[in-house]
Design a protein around this motif. Structure first.
Motif, mmCIF file in Angstrom:
data_model
loop_
_atom_site.group_PDB
_atom_site.id
_atom_site.type_symbol
_atom_site.label_atom_id
_atom_site.label_comp_id
_atom_site.label_asym_id
_atom_site.label_seq_id
_atom_site.Cartn_x
_atom_site.Cartn_y
_atom_site.Cartn_z
ATOM 1 N N HIS A 1 0.844 -1.198 0.000
ATOM 2 C CA HIS A 1 0.000 0.000 0.000
ATOM 3 C C HIS A 1 0.877 1.246 0.000
ATOM 4 O O HIS A 1 0.383 2.347 0.223
ATOM 5 N N ASN A 2 2.175 1.062 -0.205
ATOM 6 C CA ASN A 2 3.095 2.186 -0.067
ATOM 7 C C ASN A 2 3.216 2.951 -1.384
ATOM 8 O O ASN A 2 4.027 2.640 -2.256
ATOM 9 N N ARG A 3 2.415 3.981 -1.504
ATOM 10 C CA ARG A 3 2.288 4.748 -2.718
ATOM 11 C C ARG A 3 3.592 5.466 -3.088
ATOM 12 O O ARG A 3 4.028 5.447 -4.248
ATOM 13 N N GLU A 4 4.238 6.057 -2.070
ATOM 14 C CA GLU A 4 5.519 6.747 -2.257
ATOM 15 C C GLU A 4 6.550 5.851 -2.931
ATOM 16 O O GLU A 4 7.230 6.239 -3.871
ATOM 17 N N ILE A 5 6.649 4.647 -2.378
ATOM 18 C CA ILE A 5 7.640 3.699 -2.885
ATOM 19 C C ILE A 5 7.305 3.291 -4.314
ATOM 20 O O ILE A 5 8.162 3.332 -5.200
ATOM 21 N N VAL A 6 6.056 2.920 -4.563
ATOM 22 C CA VAL A 6 5.665 2.451 -5.900
ATOM 23 C C VAL A 6 5.881 3.554 -6.945
ATOM 24 O O VAL A 6 6.336 3.290 -8.063
ATOM 25 N N ASN A 7 5.595 4.801 -6.549
ATOM 26 C CA ASN A 7 5.727 5.908 -7.506
ATOM 27 C C ASN A 7 7.166 6.401 -7.668
ATOM 28 O O ASN A 7 7.455 7.184 -8.569
ATOM 29 N N THR A 8 8.055 5.947 -6.799
ATOM 30 C CA THR A 8 9.458 6.390 -6.865
ATOM 31 C C THR A 8 10.350 5.310 -7.459
ATOM 32 O O THR A 8 11.118 5.574 -8.387
#
Ligand code: ADP
Ligand code: ADP
Length: 228
Positions: A195-202
């Motif tokens: 659910h880690n949006r920051e990680i997936v988008n980076t």
């Protein structure tokens, strides 16, 4: 290679958690599995290591048909698949070293090889200096690094992680991602529900989005795609 062909999963309570998924994940890929809570992400990945059996459809893992796999052969499959959980699942009375060595002792690996391999993976997760610590003496990020070390000590071809950063602060989470990237760079397939949006988008990788037990999006270098 992970291959699913028209896979369905119905739990005994009547819930259809997976509703017709077909997918191929090649050796060496890094895949995020995203989607709302209850979408079927955990069920999808649990079927890959035979924690759950599909109700319908075919699952092939490195040429092994899981539907035809006898229960007695499941430990053999698990040796080729490392699993990392949100809550670490370390044995509290064993040291860091012992937690990692345990997986090798179970398969009766030669003691000399055990020591070499345990120290090698503890070095990879940068915890060699805490080999004698108990899990309770480590931070959350460190405990997760131990559980990653344990998952790779058999040199599996595939590592499956269910929300590995779900209980960690952002700093520790980035540290965990560095380790997964390193494992992946060495040729291991990584499948990670998150659910880690920051990680997936980076750290851009293939993104498979699941909703109501179906794949609704599958993109290389994809985005998280949800607001929270
Ligand atoms: P996610 O990981 O995306 O949150 P899950 O795979 O855990 O989704 O759950 C998908 C659906 O299956 C949900 O409706 C959930 O309540 C249900 N479910 C999950 N595990 C079980 C189980 N062991 N027994 C019955 N229903 C379950
Ligand atoms: P991380 O970023 O790896 O999660 P933290 O910043 O939380 O680490 O912790 C920093 C240091 O404090 C670590 O070296 C860890 O060993 C130590 N530490 C954290 N929690 C505990 C604890 N409950 N008992 C002993 N040492 C701890």
């Amino acid at each position: 290679m992970i291959e699913m062909e028209d896979v369905y999963k119905k739990y005994p309570n009547g819930v259809w958690a997976v509703n017709g998924i077909s997918v191929q994940i090649k050796q060496g890929e890094f895949v995020y599995v995203v989607g709302p809570s209850g979408a079927g992400k955990s069920t999808f990945i649990k079927m890959m290591y035979r924690e759950e059996k599909p109700t319908k459809g075919t699952i092939m893992i490195n040429g092994i048909n899981l539907s035809k796999l006898r229960t007695s052969k499941v430990p053999l499959l698990r040796r080729n698949i490392g699993v990392v959980f949100q809550d670490f699942k370390l044995l509290p009375k064993l040291t860091v070293y012992e937690n990692v060595a345990f997986a090798l002792e179970v398969i009766e690996e030669h003691p000399r090889n055990i020591k070499r391999r345990v120290l090698e993976v503890l070095d990879l997760v940068r915890l060699k200096h805490k080999a004698r610590f108990l899990p309770s003496e480590l931070s959350g990020g460190e405990q997760q690094r131990v559980s990653i070390a344990r998952s790779i000590v058999n040199y599996p071809k595939i590592v499956i992680a269910d929300e590995p950063t779900g209980n960690l602060d952002p700093d520790s989470s980035w540290g965990i991602m560095e380790i997964f990237e390193e494992i992946n760079n060495r040729g291991t397939t990584v499948v990670m529900a998150t659910h880690n949006r920051e990680i997936v988008n980076t750290i851009r990788k293939r993104v498979i989005a699941i909703e109501s037990g179906r794949i609704v999006r599958d993109e290389n270098r994809g985005e998280y795609g949800y607001d929270s």
